[in-house]
Design a protein around this motif. Structure first.
Motif, PDB file in Angstrom:
ATOM      1  N   MET A   1     -14.357   0.863  -3.505  1.00  0.00           N
ATOM      2  CA  MET A   1     -12.918   1.510  -4.386  1.00  0.00           C
ATOM      3  C   MET A   1     -11.510   0.952  -3.484  1.00  0.00           C
ATOM      4  N   ALA A   2     -11.709   1.152  -2.161  1.00  0.00           N
ATOM      5  CA  ALA A   2     -10.770   0.816  -1.496  1.00  0.00           C
ATOM      6  C   ALA A   2     -10.378  -0.502  -1.240  1.00  0.00           C
ATOM      7  N   LEU A   3     -11.320  -1.345  -1.137  1.00  0.00           N
ATOM      8  CA  LEU A   3     -11.310  -2.929  -1.023  1.00  0.00           C
ATOM      9  C   LEU A   3     -10.445  -3.062  -2.169  1.00  0.00           C
ATOM     10  N   SER A   4     -10.803  -2.919  -3.407  1.00  0.00           N
ATOM     11  CA  SER A   4     -10.089  -3.083  -4.678  1.00  0.00           C
ATOM     12  C   SER A   4      -8.814  -3.076  -4.621  1.00  0.00           C
ATOM     13  N   VAL A   5      -8.634  -1.749  -4.282  1.00  0.00           N
ATOM     14  CA  VAL A   5      -7.335  -1.230  -4.115  1.00  0.00           C
ATOM     15  C   VAL A   5      -6.304  -1.919  -3.250  1.00  0.00           C
ATOM     16  N   TYR A   6      -7.000  -2.121  -2.059  1.00  0.00           N
ATOM     17  CA  TYR A   6      -6.099  -2.943  -1.013  1.00  0.00           C
ATOM     18  C   TYR A   6      -5.706  -4.219  -1.710  1.00  0.00           C
ATOM     19  N   VAL A   7      -6.513  -5.088  -2.350  1.00  0.00           N
ATOM     20  CA  VAL A   7      -5.980  -6.323  -2.805  1.00  0.00           C
ATOM     21  C   VAL A   7      -4.994  -6.405  -3.964  1.00  0.00           C
ATOM     22  N   LEU A   8      -5.335  -5.322  -4.882  1.00  0.00           N
ATOM     23  CA  LEU A   8      -4.496  -4.955  -5.965  1.00  0.00           C
ATOM     24  C   LEU A   8      -3.012  -4.537  -5.523  1.00  0.00           C
ATOM     25  N   ALA A   9      -3.142  -3.855  -4.329  1.00  0.00           N
ATOM     26  CA  ALA A   9      -1.758  -3.604  -3.717  1.00  0.00           C
ATOM     27  C   ALA A   9      -0.959  -4.727  -3.252  1.00  0.00           C
ATOM     28  N   GLY A  10      -1.731  -5.933  -3.085  1.00  0.00           N
ATOM     29  CA  GLY A  10      -1.110  -7.147  -2.480  1.00  0.00           C
ATOM     30  C   GLY A  10      -0.920  -8.358  -3.760  1.00  0.00           C
ATOM     31  N   PHE A  11      -1.254  -7.683  -4.923  1.00  0.00           N
ATOM     32  CA  PHE A  11      -1.554  -8.671  -5.751  1.00  0.00           C
ATOM     33  C   PHE A  11      -0.127  -9.782  -6.198  1.00  0.00           C
ATOM     34  N   LEU A  12       1.023  -9.411  -5.796  1.00  0.00           N
ATOM     35  CA  LEU A  12       2.083 -10.039  -5.894  1.00  0.00           C
ATOM     36  C   LEU A  12       2.367 -10.717  -4.679  1.00  0.00           C
ATOM     37  N   ARG A  13       1.568 -12.076  -4.680  1.00  0.00           N
ATOM     38  CA  ARG A  13       1.681 -12.712  -3.303  1.00  0.00           C
ATOM     39  C   ARG A  13       2.781 -13.432  -2.793  1.00  0.00           C
ATOM     40  N   GLY A  14       3.464 -13.894  -4.049  1.00  0.00           N
ATOM     41  CA  GLY A  14       4.836 -14.426  -3.478  1.00  0.00           C
ATOM     42  C   GLY A  14       6.021 -13.155  -2.982  1.00  0.00           C
ATOM     43  N   ASP A  15       5.655 -12.124  -2.974  1.00  0.00           N
ATOM     44  CA  ASP A  15       6.486 -10.937  -2.429  1.00  0.00           C
ATOM     45  C   ASP A  15       6.279 -10.509  -0.995  1.00  0.00           C
ATOM     46  N   ARG A  16       7.020 -10.502  -0.207  1.00  0.00           N
ATOM     47  CA  ARG A  16       6.814 -10.230   1.110  1.00  0.00           C
ATOM     48  C   ARG A  16       6.491  -8.678   1.085  1.00  0.00           C
ATOM     49  N   ARG A  17       7.184  -7.783   0.316  1.00  0.00           N
ATOM     50  CA  ARG A  17       6.881  -6.381   0.391  1.00  0.00           C
ATOM     51  C   ARG A  17       5.622  -5.918   0.014  1.00  0.00           C
ATOM     52  N   SER A  18       5.065  -6.650  -1.042  1.00  0.00           N
ATOM     53  CA  SER A  18       3.673  -6.518  -1.499  1.00  0.00           C
ATOM     54  C   SER A  18       2.630  -7.020  -0.481  1.00  0.00           C
ATOM     55  N   ASN A  19       2.941  -8.137   0.191  1.00  0.00           N
ATOM     56  CA  ASN A  19       2.046  -8.568   1.302  1.00  0.00           C
ATOM     57  C   ASN A  19       2.021  -7.253   2.373  1.00  0.00           C
ATOM     58  N   GLU A  20       3.151  -6.903   2.831  1.00  0.00           N
ATOM     59  CA  GLU A  20       3.091  -5.949   3.701  1.00  0.00           C
ATOM     60  C   GLU A  20       2.580  -4.780   3.389  1.00  0.00           C
ATOM     61  N   ALA A  21       2.609  -4.360   2.185  1.00  0.00           N
ATOM     62  CA  ALA A  21       1.890  -3.012   1.623  1.00  0.00           C
ATOM     63  C   ALA A  21       0.472  -3.159   1.712  1.00  0.00           C
ATOM     64  N   ALA A  22       0.076  -4.370   1.372  1.00  0.00           N
ATOM     65  CA  ALA A  22      -1.414  -4.380   1.378  1.00  0.00           C
ATOM     66  C   ALA A  22      -1.943  -4.547   2.825  1.00  0.00           C
ATOM     67  N   MET A  23      -1.145  -5.134   3.703  1.00  0.00           N
ATOM     68  CA  MET A  23      -1.560  -5.250   5.222  1.00  0.00           C
ATOM     69  C   MET A  23      -1.548  -3.898   5.616  1.00  0.00           C
ATOM     70  N   LYS A  24      -0.547  -2.874   5.590  1.00  0.00           N
ATOM     71  CA  LYS A  24      -0.749  -1.679   6.032  1.00  0.00           C
ATOM     72  C   LYS A  24      -1.601  -0.810   5.645  1.00  0.00           C
ATOM     73  N   TYR A  25      -1.911  -0.761   4.165  1.00  0.00           N
ATOM     74  CA  TYR A  25      -2.754  -0.242   3.582  1.00  0.00           C
ATOM     75  C   TYR A  25      -4.298  -0.497   4.263  1.00  0.00           C
ATOM     76  N   PHE A  26      -4.312  -1.813   4.237  1.00  0.00           N
ATOM     77  CA  PHE A  26      -5.842  -2.035   4.483  1.00  0.00           C
ATOM     78  C   PHE A  26      -6.141  -1.788   5.973  1.00  0.00           C
ATOM     79  N   LEU A  27      -5.023  -2.121   7.135  1.00  0.00           N
ATOM     80  CA  LEU A  27      -5.130  -1.600   8.493  1.00  0.00           C
ATOM     81  C   LEU A  27      -5.592   0.024   8.614  1.00  0.00           C
ATOM     82  N   LEU A  28      -4.733   0.721   7.938  1.00  0.00           N
ATOM     83  CA  LEU A  28      -4.853   2.187   8.023  1.00  0.00           C
ATOM     84  C   LEU A  28      -6.230   2.698   7.455  1.00  0.00           C
ATOM     85  N   GLY A  29      -6.106   2.228   6.371  1.00  0.00           N
ATOM     86  CA  GLY A  29      -7.487   2.454   5.459  1.00  0.00           C
ATOM     87  C   GLY A  29      -8.860   1.920   6.460  1.00  0.00           C
TER      88      GLY A  29
END
Lengths: 167, 491
Positions: B147-175
């Motif tokens: 579940m978590a891996l899928s949601v990490y990727v979905l959180a970073g789905f807007l690859r052109g958007d810096r905020r989306s990348n940052e969200a995915a990275m933070k979520y992934f590391l802390l998760g």
């Protein structure tokens, strides 16, 4: 006696390797020390007569994953990364917190060491247990084994989605 | 010779997950056939998959009630389908269906409409199904990671958007970090009890002398991991950043289905293997509950970004739900079930409106973007008002019902102080929800651009509003459903 000797050798290889992995400035050095750590863990598995795990550890982690790591390190721009500050300003606070948690865990484990129930050591050599691992994976733990395949598929699809410029 | 380990019953029990996985793979393949402007067909396929899964689930339910079983287990006790698992699986399915409905237009506006989005949603549902049904530490952990891996990727789905990348990275590391702590707790539980089956772990823990320090170590690490996953204070820091950066449609999804799944996981672990340690974790949980309500509600007051505001609001709702576990009687556990069901509908309703605010060139996630909504689109402003009232827990709406059972259970178990604190923070929550109401009804519109109401958004709005009102006005059938889902604590 000899058992303990080997245990301490492997344990110190793991600990030293781990420490050097996070403190080295150069990413290549870090990766090399990580290999030492992983080899130490393989040694510990062997020491516990889990030869299958030891083999997997060497083939997968040392052989496969670390080679990929080194490839990635070669592809990214290292000079820039090496010039940046390695730790943030609160590292001493983090160190204190980590030491406190470590102390608590050690205290708990030390006080409760009698609580773990392990089967006594078998004198002499144990029969090979690779077959037992296989049986457990395909019989009692069949379900998590199969779900793990979905997890790996997700990881693969995710890596492609995140890394590819144009889908 | 294979029958010994894999029976027809086992197959029946994992069929919902198998269907979801097949449809997920199907979307990955058929995505290649669709032209760019026909990508919405992927959403249709995903909804079809959810429909099939729902039918399969209903068939299992009917077979169980026909045979008079309250629970069926498979894979030699590693998987159990009971009222609890079925109830939660229905919540996951409904929440995902609504999230898919409002995603289509949003992804078109963002110009990132790809089949992988829907496929990852279905794969995360597979993980959720195992979080609700698994009775084995290893299966639970792998379900969680799926579940978590899928949601990490979905959180970073807007690859052109810096905020989306940052969200995915933070979520992934802390998760990943919290999963590590959880795995340490699980390994200690296994080391202490010699089994990965939840019931066997509970049996072995009962047999232990009380005050064993290793048991406490296992309890604390496991509880830390679990509370991280539901974003309870002090383990909540990842939530506002991840919610803010993720695509709005995914923020809506993240705050409902995966949150409900994390709750199912938490309840299962606390009420089965850790149930014998109740005296040890009850005090811990009280502190976490109070902190979660205080920090969640107070931090929400000063937010200017709606997604961040609802991140803190969802943290504070976690605090209320955990109170039901502190009370721990039947009312409390029923209260958590009702609360989660209601929360899914009202929160998805809010996010449907927020998704509609995203138009070409307008991001729409600041509070100012809501200003004058009533004059631009009165219907959605009134809908939003009803959802906000429901989140605050004002009577005829469904949100009141969730809070009612939680407070009732606290009073039944004589936790008067906790009940008073909870009520006080309902008032605080009213304040920041009404900041949004003031914006919508009493300010001039800042941009003339019309709202982006696509058919999918309209259907999602209709469903969420209908359910928010129906559960509030005629709650009996839903209370009966929730009562059937109560997990009996292990004794």
């Amino acid at each position: 006696m000899l058992d303990q000797f080997f245990f301490y050798i492997f344990a110190s290889v793991i600990l030293l390797g781990g420490l050097l992995t996070i403190t080295r400035r150069s990413a290549v050095h870090s990766a090399i020390f990580l290999i030492a750590t992983l080899l130490g863990i393989a040694g510990l598995f062997l020491h516990l007569q889990a030869e299958f795990l030891a083999g997997v550890q060497v083939i997968l982690y040392v052989g496969g994953i670390m080679v990929l790591f080194l490839f990635v390190i070669m592809l990214v721009n290292l000079d820039q990364a090496a010039r940046q500050r390695q730790f943030n300003r609160q590292w001493w606070l983090a160190l204190l917190a980590a030491a406190a948690v470590c102390g608590e865990a050690l205290y708990g484990l030390y006080r409760g060491r009698g609580a773990f129930t392990f089967p006594g050591a078998v004198p002499g050599n144990m029969p090979p247990n690779t077959q037992a691992v296989g049986n457990a994976l395909y019989q009692n733990y069949m379900l998590p084994f199969e779900v793990a395949s979905i997890m790996l598929l997700v990881a693969m699809v995710g890596a492609v989605v995140m890394a590819k410029k144009r889908l | 010779m294979f029958n010994e380990f894999f029976s027809r019953q086992d197959l029946l029990l994992i069929k919902p997950a198998v269907l979801l996985a097949l449809f997920g793979c199907g979307i990955l393949l058929t995505d290649l056939l669709h032209e760019r402007r026909h990508k919405y067909l992927n959403a249709v396929t995903a909804l079809l998959g959810l429909g099939f899964t729902g039918v399969q689930l209903a068939l299992i339910q009917r077979a169980m009630s026909a045979a008079g079983y309250s629970e069926v287990s498979g894979f030699s006790g590693g998987l159990v389908v009971d009222g609890f698992a079925l109830y939660f699986t229905w919540i996951f399915l409904i929440a995902t269906a609504i999230a898919i409905l409002f995603s289509v237009r949003y992804l078109e506006v963002e110009n990132e409409h790809h089949g992988e989005y829907y496929a990852l949603m279905l794969f995360s549902l597979v993980g959720m199904y195992f979080l609700a049904t698994a009775m084995d530490l290893i299966t639970l952990f792998i379900g969680l990671e799926t579940m978590a891996l899928s949601v990490y990727v979905l959180a970073g789905f807007l690859r052109g958007d810096r905020r989306s990348n940052e969200a995915a990275m933070k979520y992934f590391l802390l998760g990943a970090f919290s999963s590590g702590i959880l795995a340490y707790g699980f390994s200690l539980l296994y080391g202490l009890t010699g089994s990965t089956n939840l019931r066997a772990v509970a049996d072995a823990l009962v047999a232990r002398p009380s005050g064993d320090p290793v048991v406490y170590l296992a309890l604390i690490t496991t509880a830390t991991g679990l509370l991280f996953k539901v974003a309870a204070v002090p383990f909540h820091q990842w939530a506002p950043d991840a919610y803010e950066g993720a695509p709005t449609s995914i923020t809506g999804f993240m705050s409902t289905a995966p949150k409900a799944a994390a709750f199912a996981f938490l309840l299962r672990v606390f009420l089965v293997p850790l149930a014998p340690l109740r005296p040890a974790w009850e005090g811990l949980l009280v502190v976490v509950c109070v902190l979660t309500m205080v920090v969640g509600n107070l931090a929400a007051i000063s937010q200017n970004n709606t997604k961040r505001l609802f991140a803190y609001s969802s943290i504070s709702h976690v605090g209320y739900m955990l109170l039901g576990l502190v009370a721990g009687n039947e009312t409390g556990l029923k209260g958590i079930a009702v609360y989660l069901l209601v929360y899914v509908f009202m929160n998805l309703g809010i996010f449907t409106v927020l998704v509609a605010l995203r138009r070409k060139d307008i991001i729409g996630d600041e509070i100012e973007d809501l200003s004058g909504l009533f004059f631009k689109n009165p219907v959605s402003a009134v809908f939003m008002l009803i959802f906000l009232l429901s989140l605050a827990g004002i009577p005829p709406t469904a949100g009141f019902l969730g809070k009612y059972f939680i407070f009732l259970s606290l009073i039944e178990t004589r936790h008067y102080v906790l009940a008073v604190i909870a009520v006080v923070f309902v008032v605080v929550a009213l304040y920041y929800y009404f900041r949004l109401v003031v914006m919508m009804f009493m300010r001039e519109a800042t941009d003339p651009e019309r709202l982006n109401i696509s058919p999918g958004v309209a259907v999602a709005l209709a469903i969420t509003l209908a359910m928010t009102l129906v559960i509030g006005i005629y709650p009996e059938p839903f209370i009966r459903l929730a009562a059937g889902s109560v997990l009996v604590p292990f004794r």
